[in-house]
Design an enzyme around this catalytic site. Sequence first.
Site, PDB file in Angstrom:
ATOM      1  N   GLU A  60      14.271 -96.657  79.931  1.00 16.43           N
ATOM      2  CA  GLU A  60      13.511 -96.207  80.865  1.00 16.43           C
ATOM      3  C   GLU A  60      12.295 -95.348  80.130  1.00 16.43           C
ATOM      4  O   GLU A  60      11.135 -95.087  80.334  1.00 16.43           O
ATOM      5  CB  GLU A  60      14.223 -95.108  81.720  1.00 16.43           C
ATOM      6  CG  GLU A  60      15.125 -95.846  82.936  1.00 16.43           C
ATOM      7  CD  GLU A  60      16.482 -96.137  82.103  1.00 16.43           C
ATOM      8  OE1 GLU A  60      17.056 -96.599  82.924  1.00 16.43           O
ATOM      9  OE2 GLU A  60      16.598 -95.751  81.149  1.00 16.43           O
ATOM     10  N   PRO A 264      22.686-103.655  67.732  1.00 16.12           N
ATOM     11  CA  PRO A 264      23.383-103.232  69.003  1.00 16.12           C
ATOM     12  C   PRO A 264      22.680-102.283  69.858  1.00 16.12           C
ATOM     13  O   PRO A 264      21.637-101.678  69.473  1.00 16.12           O
ATOM     14  CB  PRO A 264      24.435-102.438  68.394  1.00 16.12           C
ATOM     15  CG  PRO A 264      24.727-102.989  66.919  1.00 16.12           C
ATOM     16  CD  PRO A 264      23.431-103.494  66.572  1.00 16.12           C
ATOM     17  N   MET A 307      16.936 -97.021  64.403  1.00 15.27           N
ATOM     18  CA  MET A 307      16.084 -96.677  65.499  1.00 15.27           C
ATOM     19  C   MET A 307      14.809 -96.959  65.639  1.00 15.27           C
ATOM     20  O   MET A 307      14.087 -96.662  64.451  1.00 15.27           O
ATOM     21  CB  MET A 307      16.421 -95.377  66.142  1.00 15.27           C
ATOM     22  CG  MET A 307      17.850 -94.953  66.543  1.00 15.27           C
ATOM     23  SD  MET A 307      18.504 -95.571  67.856  1.00 15.27           S
ATOM     24  CE  MET A 307      17.763 -94.648  69.165  1.00 15.27           C
ATOM     25  N   GLY A 308      14.219 -97.342  66.679  1.00 14.27           N
ATOM     26  CA  GLY A 308      12.664 -97.396  66.798  1.00 14.27           C
ATOM     27  C   GLY A 308      11.863 -98.736  66.097  1.00 14.27           C
ATOM     28  O   GLY A 308      10.945 -98.691  65.874  1.00 14.27           O
ATOM     29  N   GLU A 309      12.679 -99.556  65.626  1.00 10.10           N
ATOM     30  CA  GLU A 309      12.403-100.849  64.848  1.00 10.10           C
ATOM     31  C   GLU A 309      12.601-102.177  65.663  1.00 10.10           C
ATOM     32  O   GLU A 309      12.377-102.998  65.160  1.00 10.10           O
ATOM     33  CB  GLU A 309      13.199-100.967  63.698  1.00 10.10           C
ATOM     34  CG  GLU A 309      12.885 -99.836  62.637  1.00 10.10           C
ATOM     35  CD  GLU A 309      13.027-100.639  61.285  1.00 10.10           C
ATOM     36  OE1 GLU A 309      12.208-100.586  60.337  1.00 10.10           O
ATOM     37  OE2 GLU A 309      14.097-100.893  60.836  1.00 10.10           O
ATOM     38  N   ASN A 333      15.917-105.734  78.642  1.00  7.26           N
ATOM     39  CA  ASN A 333      14.441-106.139  78.786  1.00  7.26           C
ATOM     40  C   ASN A 333      14.080-107.176  77.913  1.00  7.26           C
ATOM     41  O   ASN A 333      14.195-107.190  76.423  1.00  7.26           O
ATOM     42  CB  ASN A 333      13.758-104.787  78.502  1.00  7.26           C
ATOM     43  CG  ASN A 333      12.206-105.023  78.494  1.00  7.26           C
ATOM     44  OD1 ASN A 333      11.646-106.114  79.280  1.00  7.26           O
ATOM     45  ND2 ASN A 333      11.257-104.110  77.972  1.00  7.26           N
ATOM     46  N   GLU A 336       9.579-107.287  75.676  1.00  6.59           N
ATOM     47  CA  GLU A 336       9.104-106.640  74.357  1.00  6.59           C
ATOM     48  C   GLU A 336       9.190-107.905  73.528  1.00  6.59           C
ATOM     49  O   GLU A 336       8.062-108.315  72.695  1.00  6.59           O
ATOM     50  CB  GLU A 336       9.750-105.745  73.597  1.00  6.59           C
ATOM     51  CG  GLU A 336       9.765-104.566  74.416  1.00  6.59           C
ATOM     52  CD  GLU A 336      10.496-103.392  73.834  1.00  6.59           C
ATOM     53  OE1 GLU A 336      11.334-103.492  72.815  1.00  6.59           O
ATOM     54  OE2 GLU A 336      10.402-102.192  74.161  1.00  6.59           O
TER      55      GLU A 336
END
Length: 420
Positions: A60, A264, A307-309, A333, A336
């Site tokens: 979200e 994951p 994270m964030g990649e 989702n 992307e």
Amino acid sequence: MTRNLYTCLLYLLLPFTPLKLLWRGRKQPEYLQHWRERYGFYQAPVQKPVIWLHCVSVGETRAAEPLIKALLNQYPTHQLLLTHTTPTGRATSEQLFGNSVTRVYLPYDVPFAVARFLQHFKPVVGALMETELWFNLIVGCKQRNIPVMLVNARLSEKSATGYAKLGQLLTQGLQNLSAIAAQTEADASRLQDLGAAEVSITGNIKFDVAPHATAHSLGEQLRQQLGTARPVFLAASTRDGEESLIIDAVNQANIPNLLTIIVPRHPQRFDAVAELLKKANQPFMRRSTLNDAAVPDDTRYLLGDSMGEMFTYYASCDIAFIGGSLLPLGGQNLIEACSMGKPVLVGPHTFNFEEASKMAIAAGAANRVQNVEELSQKLQQLFAHEQQRQAMCDASIQFSAQNRGATQKTLDIVQAYITK
């Protein structure tokens, strides 16, 4: 169910919430931080009129990025407050927006905690992302004349069936909302069947999530490390139980020199997936240890423990599978991956993103596989036919471009209540 009964049940459960936080804190210590906020005690300063947006967790928060950036740009004299339920959602907010927003945990939905939250922040408007319905929170806003709306709303048939059991509690909750902005006609229809009075159809904000400026260059850099001559398969946002199925599919496919990236969904599972790869005797490296080194030719897996990649991972791969869909978990989702122009594969269970999945498949951007065997066969087919992969790449880019624009429609609805 009436709201009084709902509230009584929550009060009965409330004494057990510290135990729940302690239990979750064993694997994720962040659950033990900021715990007072969950009971309505806040220290975050309020310096400007507050626009409040609730984003439960990672999905979200990422989905709301275009709307949050639009609000920050449109209302520089306001303070943007993001509330979360999970530590990973909070961490994602910090990663994406830094100090430009205030972030706290949403309190448990009991009247005293809700009252403290609303009294402390006094938001001028509130928006709940996707399917978050907290009935005492909604009533508390209505009693204080705080407009609160449901935006980017989605409701699967399965969720609608579950919500219908709440009867009048749900109907009143939906009718107490100031506005509802649904992703699709199907979502709007289900919400109206459950009692929503008026629902706008604005589309899915996730189509407006743009790759960060360096995504393609970082993806190219990672691909150089992986090996430009190697075929690269990405299993993105995998859930518990799926990684072993991915390994089975890759083994059955027997694609020469294939490198598989597994990312994951939940970071607390990174170590468990590493242990699974060890037990399966699969040579692997962790992304966190890769640095600038090249991946050796005998490495078969890269564990995406960062994270964030995700956009970087998408940019570096040839084919992407979207996790949560091989097992009955509802899927994650796929938008992307499409926005990065990648051929997308999904499993049979995509009820959390059903409309987007159906649209992507119809557009030729995605293929659905029913099981491990079909996933293996599809990998063999696509890696053997570059022209087919390229056609799916082109379809993904076109599919993404054709469905943008939900952010502005949603912003228009929110703005109407800020200016009242």
